[in-house]
Design an enzyme around this catalytic site. Structure first.
Site, PDB file in Angstrom:
ATOM      1  N   TYR A 119      33.096  47.282  41.338  1.00 14.50           N
ATOM      2  CA  TYR A 119      32.112  47.906  42.212  1.00 14.50           C
ATOM      3  C   TYR A 119      32.060  47.200  43.559  1.00 14.50           C
ATOM      4  CZ  TYR A 119      30.755  49.888  37.749  1.00 14.50           C
ATOM      5  OH  TYR A 119      30.758  50.513  36.542  1.00 14.50           O
ATOM      6  N   ASP A 169      30.520  43.207  36.676  1.00 16.01           N
ATOM      7  CA  ASP A 169      31.243  44.401  37.126  1.00 16.01           C
ATOM      8  C   ASP A 169      32.760  44.256  37.066  1.00 16.01           C
ATOM      9  OD1 ASP A 169      31.855  42.715  39.217  1.00 16.01           O
ATOM     10  OD2 ASP A 169      30.960  43.958  40.759  1.00 16.01           O
ATOM     11  N   ASN A 188      34.687  43.140  39.140  1.00 13.96           N
ATOM     12  CA  ASN A 188      35.208  43.482  40.467  1.00 13.96           C
ATOM     13  C   ASN A 188      35.513  44.971  40.640  1.00 13.96           C
ATOM     14  OD1 ASN A 188      35.047  40.811  41.377  1.00 13.96           O
ATOM     15  ND2 ASN A 188      37.023  40.341  40.441  1.00 13.96           N
ATOM     16  N   CYS A 246      26.485  45.207  46.024  1.00 12.48           N
ATOM     17  CA  CYS A 246      25.344  44.403  46.476  1.00 12.48           C
ATOM     18  C   CYS A 246      25.075  44.615  47.959  1.00 12.48           C
ATOM     19  CB  CYS A 246      25.585  42.930  46.191  1.00 12.48           C
ATOM     20  SG  CYS A 246      25.633  42.532  44.435  1.00 12.48           S
ATOM     21  N   LEU A 263      22.466  37.607  49.196  1.00 14.16           N
ATOM     22  CA  LEU A 263      23.737  36.903  49.256  1.00 14.16           C
ATOM     23  C   LEU A 263      24.807  37.749  48.561  1.00 14.16           C
ATOM     24  CD1 LEU A 263      22.611  33.257  48.451  1.00 14.16           C
ATOM     25  CD2 LEU A 263      23.135  34.258  50.693  1.00 14.16           C
ATOM     26  N   LEU A 321      31.844  35.073  43.130  1.00 16.12           N
ATOM     27  CA  LEU A 321      31.493  33.910  42.337  1.00 16.12           C
ATOM     28  C   LEU A 321      30.478  34.257  41.257  1.00 16.12           C
ATOM     29  CD1 LEU A 321      30.915  31.492  45.338  1.00 16.12           C
ATOM     30  CD2 LEU A 321      32.973  31.660  43.950  1.00 16.12           C
ATOM     31  N   GLY A 381      22.619  38.085  43.653  1.00 12.67           N
ATOM     32  CA  GLY A 381      22.871  39.226  42.778  1.00 12.67           C
ATOM     33  C   GLY A 381      23.653  38.800  41.554  1.00 12.67           C
TER      34      GLY A 381
END
Length: 90
Positions: free
Chosen positions: A46, A42, A44, A50, A18, A79, A38
């Site tokens: 990277y 990070d 945001n 995932c 997901l 999320l 996952g």
């Protein structure tokens, strides 16, 4: 819980990662699939991390149908793990 990789425990065709970066939106959870949530701290930085992991591991990937689940007009597609669990349970 397993000490080995999920790739050693499950068949690749059973796995679905997901990730908000996937183009595939799931409508329902399939009983014969194992869904991976996952958890990456990070901030945001990277993008696609995932998704690239799922592609590299040759497993399925999908995103949640947030527009159907969340009734607000403004929300992030990234999320926390606990928010994903809440959505799955809903």
């Amino acid at each position: 819980m397993h000490e080995t990789s999920y790739l050693e425990v499950f068949k690749p065709e059973e796995l679905v990662y997901l990730t908000a970066d996937s183009e595939n939106e799931i409508a329902d959870f399939e009983k014969d699939k194992v869904y991976i949530i996952g958890g990456i701290v990070d901030w945001n930085r990277y993008k696609n991390l995932c998704l690239e992991k799922a592609i590299g591991d040759k497993i399925g990937h999908a995103k949640l149908p947030l527009g159907d689940v969340l009734k607000r007009e403004c929300y992030s597609t990234v999320l926390t793990v606990n928010h994903v669990i809440d959505i799955i349970l809903a």
